[in-house]
Design an enzyme around this catalytic site. Structure first.
Site, PDB file in Angstrom:
ATOM      1  N   HIS A 168       0.810  -1.025  -0.073  1.00 23.88           N
ATOM      2  CA  HIS A 168      -0.097  -0.038   0.158  1.00 23.88           C
ATOM      3  C   HIS A 168       0.930   1.097   0.035  1.00 23.88           C
ATOM      4  O   HIS A 168       2.062   1.081   0.597  1.00 23.88           O
ATOM      5  CB  HIS A 168      -0.551  -0.035   1.352  1.00 23.88           C
ATOM      6  CG  HIS A 168      -1.710   1.005   1.437  1.00 23.88           C
ATOM      7  ND1 HIS A 168      -1.707   2.346   1.753  1.00 23.88           N
ATOM      8  CD2 HIS A 168      -3.105   0.936   1.067  1.00 23.88           C
ATOM      9  CE1 HIS A 168      -2.749   2.860   1.763  1.00 23.88           C
ATOM     10  NE2 HIS A 168      -3.752   2.104   1.581  1.00 23.88           N
TER      11      HIS A 168
ATOM     12  N   ASP B 101       2.924  -4.732   7.910  1.00 23.09           N
ATOM     13  CA  ASP B 101       1.867  -4.027   7.711  1.00 23.09           C
ATOM     14  C   ASP B 101       0.526  -4.870   8.096  1.00 23.09           C
ATOM     15  O   ASP B 101       0.236  -5.810   7.019  1.00 23.09           O
ATOM     16  CB  ASP B 101       1.810  -3.417   6.650  1.00 23.09           C
ATOM     17  CG  ASP B 101       0.595  -2.642   6.362  1.00 23.09           C
ATOM     18  OD1 ASP B 101      -0.643  -2.840   7.222  1.00 23.09           O
ATOM     19  OD2 ASP B 101       0.499  -2.036   5.202  1.00 23.09           O
TER      20      ASP B 101
ATOM     21  N   GLN C 178      -4.387  -5.398   6.763  1.00 26.27           N
ATOM     22  CA  GLN C 178      -5.467  -6.281   6.414  1.00 26.27           C
ATOM     23  C   GLN C 178      -5.538  -7.592   6.814  1.00 26.27           C
ATOM     24  O   GLN C 178      -6.468  -8.436   6.486  1.00 26.27           O
ATOM     25  CB  GLN C 178      -5.347  -6.349   4.753  1.00 26.27           C
ATOM     26  CG  GLN C 178      -5.704  -4.899   3.801  1.00 26.27           C
ATOM     27  CD  GLN C 178      -6.920  -4.606   4.074  1.00 26.27           C
ATOM     28  OE1 GLN C 178      -8.047  -5.256   4.049  1.00 26.27           O
ATOM     29  NE2 GLN C 178      -7.104  -3.138   3.761  1.00 26.27           N
TER      30      GLN C 178
ATOM     31  N   LYS D 207     -10.594  -0.713  10.411  1.00 21.54           N
ATOM     32  CA  LYS D 207     -10.579  -1.971   9.401  1.00 21.54           C
ATOM     33  C   LYS D 207     -11.017  -3.252  10.247  1.00 21.54           C
ATOM     34  O   LYS D 207     -11.187  -4.331   9.536  1.00 21.54           O
ATOM     35  CB  LYS D 207      -9.546  -2.070   8.691  1.00 21.54           C
ATOM     36  CG  LYS D 207      -9.196  -0.854   7.633  1.00 21.54           C
ATOM     37  CD  LYS D 207      -7.705  -1.449   6.929  1.00 21.54           C
ATOM     38  CE  LYS D 207      -7.438  -0.144   6.111  1.00 21.54           C
ATOM     39  NZ  LYS D 207      -8.024   0.183   4.872  1.00 21.54           N
TER      40      LYS D 207
ATOM     41  N   CYS E 118      -4.665   2.346  -3.615  1.00 20.68           N
ATOM     42  CA  CYS E 118      -3.421   2.970  -3.123  1.00 20.68           C
ATOM     43  C   CYS E 118      -2.159   1.922  -3.212  1.00 20.68           C
ATOM     44  O   CYS E 118      -1.389   1.855  -2.424  1.00 20.68           O
ATOM     45  CB  CYS E 118      -3.375   3.326  -1.622  1.00 20.68           C
ATOM     46  SG  CYS E 118      -4.431   4.767  -1.539  1.00 20.68           S
TER      47      CYS E 118
HETATM   48  C1  PLP Z   1      -2.520  -2.729   3.669  1.00 21.13           C
HETATM   49  C2  PLP Z   1      -2.748  -1.462   4.028  1.00 21.13           C
HETATM   50  N1  PLP Z   1      -1.747  -0.703   4.653  1.00 21.13           N
HETATM   51  C3  PLP Z   1      -1.967   0.687   4.974  1.00 21.13           C
HETATM   52  C4  PLP Z   1      -3.165   1.032   5.177  1.00 21.13           C
HETATM   53  C5  PLP Z   1      -3.619   2.501   5.471  1.00 21.13           C
HETATM   54  O1  PLP Z   1      -4.348   2.530   6.585  1.00 21.13           O
HETATM   55  P1  PLP Z   1      -5.022   3.609   7.143  1.00 21.13           P
HETATM   56  O2  PLP Z   1      -5.641   4.536   5.939  1.00 21.13           O
HETATM   57  O3  PLP Z   1      -5.787   3.253   8.090  1.00 21.13           O
HETATM   58  O4  PLP Z   1      -4.007   4.550   7.753  1.00 21.13           O
HETATM   59  C6  PLP Z   1      -4.234   0.254   4.207  1.00 21.13           C
HETATM   60  C7  PLP Z   1      -5.678   0.974   4.101  1.00 21.13           C
HETATM   61  O5  PLP Z   1      -6.213   0.416   3.115  1.00 21.13           O
HETATM   62  C8  PLP Z   1      -4.103  -1.024   4.080  1.00 21.13           C
HETATM   63  O6  PLP Z   1      -4.989  -1.792   3.574  1.00 21.13           O
END
Ligand code: PLP
Length: 403
Positions: A118, A197, A200, A223, A361
């Protein structure tokens, strides 16, 4: 077996109609809906405890502080961390920024990412690399969205200071074998810091940070049925002192003078200013809610939804699914041949079906497939097989209308 009917009554928004159709919410990868347990926790906090934390001697402040620190215990326990290893943040993005801004390296150091990441797990490292004259390296993927792990030994060297990698791809749903990856990296370079990370994965898989043996693990509350503006940065105890402060302010100190400041040890040092108190308390309500249902049961049910939806999509010749296999969280990314994802998404919305369209993203991943975007359906514990039927019917109608 999950009692989906009962679970659905816990989420008031699922009663909503959209364009005169019952809402079918398949955008859970972006954010999940919230159960009453979470909504009520916020109302209750403001009705009964609202006060600033950590600094007050009066009853409300003590109660609010107690709830906040109780929440730290609950959330830490959820991922098998110690409460002293758990920093509350505003979300995954904030957590990764705290790590990337808090680490500095000598020139020519290397930071290893993957093609799946992401943007929130790329851009903070890009800034770090610019500042430190470090180099970003990338683990490539196979066509099915799995990582080319056979390349790992060529990519991790003495220069590799950090490997930051997603547990589950937000776009494809592919689950990376992070335990094996972490163990392999440790063999290749025992000084490399490993960031996972978990944005998900936490909503779908049982997480045990001790068992994984990562140095950092990050995720977002919103999430996983919790409120927006909440997140977690887990820092393994013995790497805490490697993380430098990149932001500071009230609530982080033992003593301050204009000449010298002495900071507290542990998580509070990284939580300057008034935090999202009601959010953190409601996040712990989300964790308790997930625990009351059981994460393993949730995972199993969502996997059945995934299998059903993918088998239905396979019957539509115009549909191309990316990472068309089942070693995934309940996420399906696909395109309809010769159609723009936005058009398909807009037509699905007419039938009350909420899917995400675009690059999610993950532009580097889109570049790999040579596409500008996909349509993404992502499921949660409250989704049903009947909703998948509505989605498939709507998709077939959309394809007919567009062709
Ligand atoms: C794998 C992953 N990393 C990071 C993020 C960023 O999360 P946040 O917008 O809650 O900071 C997301 C959000 O979709 C994500 O799916």
């Amino acid at each position: 077996m999950l009692d989906i009917k009962a679970i659905r009554t816990h989420f008031p928004i699922l009663q909503k109609t959209v364009n005169n159709n019952p809402l079918v919410y398949f955008d859970n990868g972006a954010t999940t809906q919230k159960p009453l347990a979470v909504i009520n926790a916020i109302t209750e906090y403001y009705t009964k405890q609202n006060a600033n934390i950590h600094r007050g001697v009066h009853a409300l402040s003590r109660e609010a502080t107690e709830l906040f620190e109780e929440a730290r215990k609950t959330v830490a326990h959820f991922i098998n961390a110690e409460e002293s290893e758990l920093i509350f943040t505003s979300g995954t993005t904030h957590s990764i920024n705290l790590i990337a801004n808090g680490l500095s390296f000598e020139k020519d150091s290397e930071i290893l990412l993957t093609q799946l990441e992401h943007h929130s797990n790329i851009l903070p490292w890009q800034l770090n690399a610019q500042k430190n004259n470090a180099k970003l390296k990338v683990v490539p993927i196979h066509e099915d969205g799995t990582l080319q792990l056979e390349n790992l030994k060529n990519l991790v060297s003495k220069k590799t200071k950090v490997v930051s990698i997603t547990h589950v791809s937000n776009t494809l749903g592919v689950i990376n074998p992070i335990k094996e990856i972490i163990s392999e990296i440790r063999k290749l370079n025992s000084n490399t810091l490993i960031v996972i990370d978990g944005a998900q994965s936490v909503p779908h898989l049982k997480i045990d940070v001790k068992d994984l043996d990562c140095d950092f693990f990050v995720f977002s509350g919103h999430k996983m049925y919790g409120p927006t503006g909440t997140g977690v940065l887990y820092v393994k105890k013995n790497v805490f002192n490697q993380l430098q402060l990149s932001a500071s302010g009230g609530g982080t100190i033992k003593t301050v003078s204009f000449e010298k400041t002495e900071y507290v040890d542990g998580p509070l040092k990284f939580e300057p200013g008034t935090p999202n108190i009601e959010g953190v308390i409601a996040l712990s309500a989300a964790v308790k809610y997930i625990d009351s249902i059981g994460i393993e049961k949730i995972a199993q049910y969502e996997h059945e939804l995934l299998g059903y939806a993918q088998s239905k999509l396979a019957e539509i010749p115009e549909v191309e699914v990316y990472a068309n296999h089942l070693n995934k969280a309940a996420v399906i990314s696909f395109n309809v041949k010769n159609q723009h994802p936005f058009d398909v998404g807009t037509l699905l919305d007419k039938y009350g079906v909420a899917v995400r369209t675009g690059h999610h993203c993950t532009q580097p991943l889109m570049n790999y497939y040579n596409i500008s975007g996909t349509i993404r359906a992502s499921f949660a514990m409250y989704n049903t097989f009947e909703e998948i039927d509505v989605f498939i019917l709507g998709l077939k109608k959309a394809i007919k209308m567009l062709s």
